[in-house]
Design an enzyme around this catalytic site. Structure first.
Site, PDB file in Angstrom:
ATOM      1  N   HIS A 150       0.852  -1.197   0.000  1.00 47.26           N
ATOM      2  CA  HIS A 150       0.000   0.000   0.000  1.00 47.26           C
ATOM      3  C   HIS A 150       0.890   1.252   0.000  1.00 47.26           C
ATOM      4  CE1 HIS A 150      -3.400   2.596   1.404  1.00 47.26           C
ATOM      5  NE2 HIS A 150      -2.412   3.234   2.006  1.00 47.26           N
ATOM      6  N   GLU A 151       1.895   1.248   0.849  1.00 51.71           N
ATOM      7  CA  GLU A 151       2.786   2.416   0.952  1.00 51.71           C
ATOM      8  C   GLU A 151       3.579   2.611  -0.337  1.00 51.71           C
ATOM      9  OE1 GLU A 151       2.306   4.418   3.113  1.00 51.71           O
ATOM     10  OE2 GLU A 151       1.131   3.168   4.465  1.00 51.71           O
ATOM     11  N   HIS A 205       1.559   4.204  -2.906  1.00 50.20           N
ATOM     12  CA  HIS A 205       1.552   5.675  -2.801  1.00 50.20           C
ATOM     13  C   HIS A 205       2.757   6.275  -3.521  1.00 50.20           C
ATOM     14  CE1 HIS A 205      -1.838   6.660  -0.403  1.00 50.20           C
ATOM     15  NE2 HIS A 205      -1.452   6.017   0.681  1.00 50.20           N
ATOM     16  N   GLU A 257      -6.269   6.907  -1.169  1.00 55.59           N
ATOM     17  CA  GLU A 257      -6.168   5.723  -0.306  1.00 55.59           C
ATOM     18  C   GLU A 257      -6.754   4.504  -1.010  1.00 55.59           C
ATOM     19  OE1 GLU A 257      -4.480   5.403   2.469  1.00 55.59           O
ATOM     20  OE2 GLU A 257      -3.929   7.500   2.158  1.00 55.59           O
TER      21      GLU A 257
END
Lengths: 183, 424
Positions: B148-149, B152, B234
């Site tokens: 997920h990071e 980003h 997100e």
């Protein structure tokens, strides 16, 4: 006037052909790059296995066969040459390793040892890295092969002898099986 | 993928432009307020000052924004030998995402599980996770969070977040300065009020009130814009995570564990809040609404678990639309380009996870990087040996065995200490 137009068309045609050719070269390099990434990970994996066998030997006296199988599969994998050979050998190695990990369940001392835990983590991550770089490599191969087959690049590819690249498939039983989802 | 980045860039530029306009309007209002006799000059000076503040802040964040953010969060860099599993996972996802270089890995000493990513460019990116996160999650869950990071970073959200955060910061600072100045000047004689009454005219008075209203409202407006766009990002990062790991359940169960373990005390900094995987400020769960930086966690989990057909962006989009009245999330070109790779099986270690042991391991990592050597005794006790330890032998506090202190242990501890000093 007519000559200038003809010359102009020829120049444009040459630029177009050069562009197509360079595009093919770029894609082929990406395929090569993808493959070298896989090779780095495969080599790491092969280097880990003697360590693993050495660590396990001390704990499992009665599992010589399982350990020998791993070593054999590993040696085969090290000597593999073509993409297809690599795929086959890695599949065999996977099989031998999963058999070994099943046997490990019977040796709690080995399972709890720091050395083994560290090796197991390294094995897991290498396997993941192989699988992720395989995805990347196969994506590039798909792009490259599609380009070689499509009109008009197929003419250029034929002229300069660009050959289709091989997909890298490791035979892993039940790899694509969908896990049961709990709600 | 590429189209997501492009769309993100376009929206980022637009949003930064709008936020910049809010800032300029605020500057103009303040300028007008202080010199109503010369409206043109006042407005111009106000805008100029606002822009100078903005540019200085942008340059500062560009030069060392990552380091500042990491330092605010109290993060410490770790290498492969310090935290093999964490480092390996980041490396795996780096390969899966096709990032050009390996992001740096940081640990934050906190029991509260959380994670964030920084980096104006993918080449300068860093992923930071708390010790609580490493301790509470199994390998698959940790992989989901790291993905997920890195999502980003790959989608260039980190660049946008930093730029937008800085701009909102400039608006807040300017408005704050103005309102404080106003308060102060009204306490000490009120030159402003006399000048406005002298200038006369209803129009001027109305404009004054508009200026004050703008100063009060613009920080709220800027934050509202910032938060509204960060929520969509997100979802996109969740979609990227599922795509990279081919295992949506990992992130889903990680989100469940993380949100169950939030603690308001963790709020290190308000500006960092939108960057974490779950907003630490919204621990109560009642803050969801216009001002939330993150979509409701239950929504995110529900979508991830609704990905029945696979792990691709299409599968995520389908699950998203089911929950959000068919609203589109991901652009069509990205959806068409994304290939279905299937869902993989959970990793074997995921099932045999012992959180207590893991927390102990992770504490050892922090001690190692802080300049302690770890000496293990046969009875199971681990002793922290400081790098300046003078005795040659040490006695185990539990079983009383004597151990020689190996020189290389102290040498390694000294090196680790130097290393953290340099990186701090």
């Amino acid at each position: 006037m007519g000559i200038i137009i003809v010359l102009g068309i020829i120049v444009l045609l040459v630029i177009w052909i050069v562009g197509m050719y360079n595009g093919l070269v770029r894609l082929r390099n990406q395929v090569k790059n993808g493959w070298s990434q896989i090779e780095v990970q495969l080599k790491r994996r092969h280097d880990l296995i003697p360590n693993l066998v050495e660590t396990a030997k001390g704990y499992m006296k009665h599992e010589r066969e399982t350990l020998e199988e791993i070593t054999k599969a590993r040696n085969l994998a090290v000597n593999a040459n073509s993409v297809a050979e690599h795929g086959k050998a890695e599949g065999k190695l996977n099989e031998a390793l999963s058999k070994f990990l099943m046997v490990v369940e019977n040796y709690p001392d080995l399972k709890a040892s720091q050395n083994f835990l560290a090796l197991q983590e390294e094995l897991t991550t290498t396997e993941n890295k192989v699988s992720f770089s395989r995805q990347f490599y196969n994506d590039q191969v798909l792009k490259f092969n599609t380009r070689i087959e499509s009109v008009p690049t197929n003419i250029i590819a034929g002229m300069f002898n660009f050959k289709q690249a091989e997909f890298f498939e490791v035979e892993v039983a039940a790899e694509r099986e969908v896990p049961k989802v709990k709600f | 993928m590429w189209e997501i980045i492009e769309a993100n860039r376009r929206k980022s530029v637009a949003l930064i432009f709008i936020l910049g306009s809010v800032l300029a309007a605020l500057g103009a209002a303040i300028g007008y307020f202080f010199t109503p006799e010369f409206p043109a000059e006042g407005v111009f000076t106000g805008i100029a000052i606002a822009m100078v503040i903005w540019i200085i802040m942008l340059l500062a964040s560009y030069a060392g924004g990552e380091q500042i953010l990491l330092a605010t969060a109290g993060a410490r860099e770790v290498k492969h030998d310090d935290a093999p599993q964490l480092f390996n996972i980041v490396e795996e996802i780096k390969i899966a995402s096709g990032l050009p270089s390996m992001p740096k890995v940081y640990l934050i000493d906190s029991q509260v599980p959380n994670a964030f990513a920084v980096g104006l460019k993918p080449e300068r990116a860093a992923v930071a996770v708390t010790t609580g996160l490493v301790a509470k999650l199994n390998r698959d869950e940790l992989q989901g969070v790291v993905a997920h990071e890195i999502g980003h970073i790959a989608n260039r959200d980190t660049l946008f977040m930093t730029m937008a955060g800085v701009t909102v910061g400039a608006v807040v600072i300017l408005a704050d300065l103005f309102l404080r100045g106003l308060w102060y000047s009204s306490m000490t004689g009120g030159r402003r009020r006399s000048s406005s009454s002298q200038g006369g005219g209803q129009l001027m008075a109305i404009l004054m009130i508009v200026a004050i209203a703008l100063a009060i409202l613009s920080p709220l407006l800027a934050q509202l814009l910032y938060f509204a766009t960060s929520r969509k990002r997100e979802y996109l990062a969740d979609a990227s995570s599922a795509q990279f790991t081919r295992y949506p359940e990992g992130l889903a169960s990680a989100l469940e564990k993380i949100s169950a373990n939030q603690d308001k005390k963790f709020s290190k900094s308000r500006t960092l809040a939108p960057m974490f995987i779950i907003n630490p400020m919204a621990a109560s769960g009642k803050m969801m609404g216009l001002f939330s930086t993150h979509p409701p966690t239950e929504d995110r989990i529900h979508i991830l678990r609704g990905m029945m057909k696979g792990s691709s962006l299409q599968a995520y989009e389908q699950a998203y639309r089911k929950l959000h009245q068919n609203k589109q999330l991901i652009g069509t070109p990205s959806l068409n380009a994304s290939q279905e790779k299937g869902i993989r099986k959970p990793s074997p270690e995921a099932q045999q996870h012992n959180p207590k042991k893991s927390l102990r391991d992770i504490k050892d990592i922090l001690h190692k990087t802080a300049g302690y050597g770890i000496l293990a005794c046969a009875c199971g006790v681990k002793m922290k040996i400081p790098s300046n330890f003078e005795h040659k032998k040490v006695r185990c506090p539990r079983c009383g065995r004597e151990h020689e202190v190996p020189l290389e242990l102290l040498a390694a501890a000294i090196i680790a200490q130097d290393h953290t000093k340099k990186s701090a």
